[in-house]
Scaffold this active site. Structure first.
Site, short mmCIF file in Angstrom:
data_model
loop_
_atom_site.label_atom_id
_atom_site.label_comp_id
_atom_site.label_asym_id
_atom_site.label_seq_id
_atom_site.Cartn_x
_atom_site.Cartn_y
_atom_site.Cartn_z
N ARG A 240 114.78 100.68 -4.49
CA ARG A 240 115.78 100.79 -3.42
C ARG A 240 115.31 101.68 -2.28
NH1 ARG A 240 121.09 100.76 -7.36
NH2 ARG A 240 121.45 98.51 -7.17
N LYS B 121 128.00 88.42 -21.04
CA LYS B 121 129.40 88.01 -21.04
C LYS B 121 129.73 86.96 -20.01
CE LYS B 121 131.38 92.12 -23.07
NZ LYS B 121 132.31 93.23 -22.90
N GLY C 250 121.09 92.79 -11.61
CA GLY C 250 120.21 93.91 -11.95
C GLY C 250 119.27 93.61 -13.10
N GLY D 286 126.34 93.64 -8.13
CA GLY D 286 127.76 93.33 -7.93
C GLY D 286 128.02 92.68 -6.58
P1 ADP Z 1 122.54 90.78 -14.81
O1 ADP Z 1 122.46 92.28 -14.71
O2 ADP Z 1 121.22 90.12 -14.48
O3 ADP Z 1 123.69 90.23 -14.02
P2 ADP Z 1 124.07 90.89 -17.24
O4 ADP Z 1 124.33 92.34 -17.01
O5 ADP Z 1 125.20 89.96 -17.10
O6 ADP Z 1 122.84 90.41 -16.34
O7 ADP Z 1 123.53 90.68 -18.74
C1 ADP Z 1 122.38 91.32 -19.20
C2 ADP Z 1 122.46 91.61 -20.68
O8 ADP Z 1 122.75 90.44 -21.42
C3 ADP Z 1 121.14 92.13 -21.19
O9 ADP Z 1 121.30 93.47 -21.60
C4 ADP Z 1 120.83 91.21 -22.37
O10 ADP Z 1 120.30 91.91 -23.48
C5 ADP Z 1 122.17 90.60 -22.69
N1 ADP Z 1 122.03 89.33 -23.42
C6 ADP Z 1 121.44 88.20 -23.00
N2 ADP Z 1 121.45 87.25 -23.96
C7 ADP Z 1 122.07 87.79 -25.03
C8 ADP Z 1 122.39 87.32 -26.35
N3 ADP Z 1 122.07 86.08 -26.74
N4 ADP Z 1 123.05 88.17 -27.18
C9 ADP Z 1 123.38 89.42 -26.78
N5 ADP Z 1 123.10 89.92 -25.56
C10 ADP Z 1 122.45 89.12 -24.70
MG MG Z 2 123.65 93.87 -15.73
#
Ligand code: ADP
Ligand code: MG
Length: 398
Positions: free
Chosen positions: A39, A201, A354, A377
């Site tokens: 950043r 999620k 992220g 976000g």
């Molecule tokens: P981003 O930051 O890219 O938007 P998220 O914060 O929504 O992504 O999700 C990231 C998390 O999802 C990671 O910590 C990863 O370990 C978890 N994750 C991905 N696939 C699975 C899975 N099958 N079971 C549990 N956790 C998962």
């Molecule tokens: Mg995340």
């Protein structure tokens, strides 16, 4: 409505002006040591441009969540030292940017000089979008530039209220770039337009799925999110992460999305989450009751990669598996490589989020995609079609 940008200002008018720049210097700091400096580096083009044109630059940023009062743990002081290194000039630190002393200090900055204000969230008025605090910040400058895309979805004193008080109020280079890439992707995508969604999620991404569905040609689902869809299809999901209260919604999405929605066909499962643990690849209808899906399987990776390689616009948010714990990083890496191949073939490829950005950077592929968004976000809310208050408050392009 497009917004007035720094590039559109008459640069000859910047000479000697005090320019307040809201940047996103919210970097990880442990024991005074900066971890990832992405950043900081992302904020440099705007700062350098202003310096080259003789402006006196005053930087505002938040860091972490100090709850409206000073807390040394969240001080931006280490960032001032890092900026000095990266810019190669002394950086004046303003310990109380809302004070008259800070305003006086800024008036003494030389042309091309840079000052960094202490954490804006040390004041309760910051997150309250308080106009009086914004007026104190506005008193530090003659011109306002917002370059903090990562904070643009928040209406705070240093992002929203100040833009009504300090004019002109324009978008910096980073903010402009983010809005261009994300805006063009959803506004006028070259097709096929493919979205890839993953992560833990589904609940945080429902609005995103609903906003993207009418626009995309395909939406690929990985991560634990896929398991909630599996449950909606009546499949056994074992010990996988499933959001029970979203299963009905997943059913509805499967019905409305038709063949736009592409789910994994196989899964990498294990009895527990641990690096190097014994894993198995199973069809999605054969997830053992005592195991959990921690990654999409190789057939799914191949299927996803084939769709991605054919795309002309790709947006990716959320890893395909628990990429932090190998071997469950294979699906995420496979998608990252397909993104790079699509970029080489002329597609516009964007990563927002992220954890997905971290995964791609760890694989050394961050400069093989078109754009890695700096705002998790903020990029989500923008792609959901929600107005970003920090952008809305800026001057309209004439
Ligand atoms: P981003 O930051 O890219 O938007 P998220 O914060 O929504 O992504 O999700 C990231 C998390 O999802 C990671 O910590 C990863 O370990 C978890 N994750 C991905 N696939 C699975 C899975 N099958 N079971 C549990 N956790 C998962
Ligand atoms: Mg995340």
């Amino acid at each position: 409505m497009s917004k007035r940008t720094l590039a559109q200002l008459d640069a000859s008018h910047l000479d000697g002006q005090r320019v307040v720049v809201r940047v996103d210097l919210n970097v990880p700091i442990a024991d005074g040591v900066i971890g990832d400096d992405t950043r900081i580096r992302a904020s440099l083009p705007t700062i350098r441009f202003l310096r080259e044109h003789g402006a006196r630059v005053v930087l505002l940023s938040h860091l972490g969540r100090p709850k409206g009062k000073p807390d040394p743990v969240f001080s931006l002081k280490p960032v001032a030292r890092e900026l000095e290194k990266q810019l190669g000039i002394p950086v004046t630190f303003l310990p109380d940017p809302a004070s008259e002393a800070a305003a006086a200090e800024v008036r003494h900055l030389p042309r091309g000089g840079v000052a960094l204000a202490e954490n804006t969230r040390f004041y309760p008025g910051e997150e309250a979008n308080d106009r009086a605090l914004a007026a104190r910040f506005a008193a530090l400058g003659d011109i306002y530039v917002n370059d903090a895309f990562g904070s643009a979805h928040r209406a705070h004193a240093s992002t929203e209220a100040i833009a009504h008080q300090l004019k002109p109020a324009v978008a910096g280079f980073l903010l402009e770039r983010e809005l261009r890439f994300l805006g063009d992707a959803v506004g006028q995508p070259a097709r096929p337009f493919v979205a890839i969604l993953g992560g833990a999620k589904i609940s945080g991404k429902i609005d995103l799925i609903e906003a993207l569905l009418p626009k995309v040609d395909k939406i690929l689902i990985g991560g634990a999110m896929a398991c909630t869809f599996f449950r909606a299809m009546g499949l056994e999901t074992g010990k996988s992460l499933v959001e029970e209260d979203r299963v009905e919604m997943a059913k509805r999405l499967i019905d409305t999305a038709g063949d736009k929605l592409v789910l994994p066909t196989d899964a990498v499962v294990a009895g527990r989450l641990e690096a190097g643990v014994a894993t198995r690849v199973v069809k999605r209808d054969a997830i053992p009751a005592d195991q959990a899906m921690f990654d999409i399987g190789p057939a799914s990776v191949e299927h996803f990669a084939a769709i991605i390689r054919e795309a002309r616009t790709v947006i990716w948010n959320g890893p395909m598996g628990v990429f932090e714990t190998p071997p469950f990083d294979a699906g995420t890496l496979g998608v990252a490589h397909a993104m790079a191949a699509a970029t080489d073939a002329g597609a516009v490829t964007i990563i927002g989020g992220g954890d997905s950005a971290a995964a791609v950077a760890a694989a050394g592929l961050d400069d093989r995609v078109s754009h890695v968004s700096t705002g998790g976000g903020a990029s989500l809310e923008f792609l959901e079609g929600k107005p970003l208050p920090g952008v809305a408050a800026l001057d309209d392009a004439s």
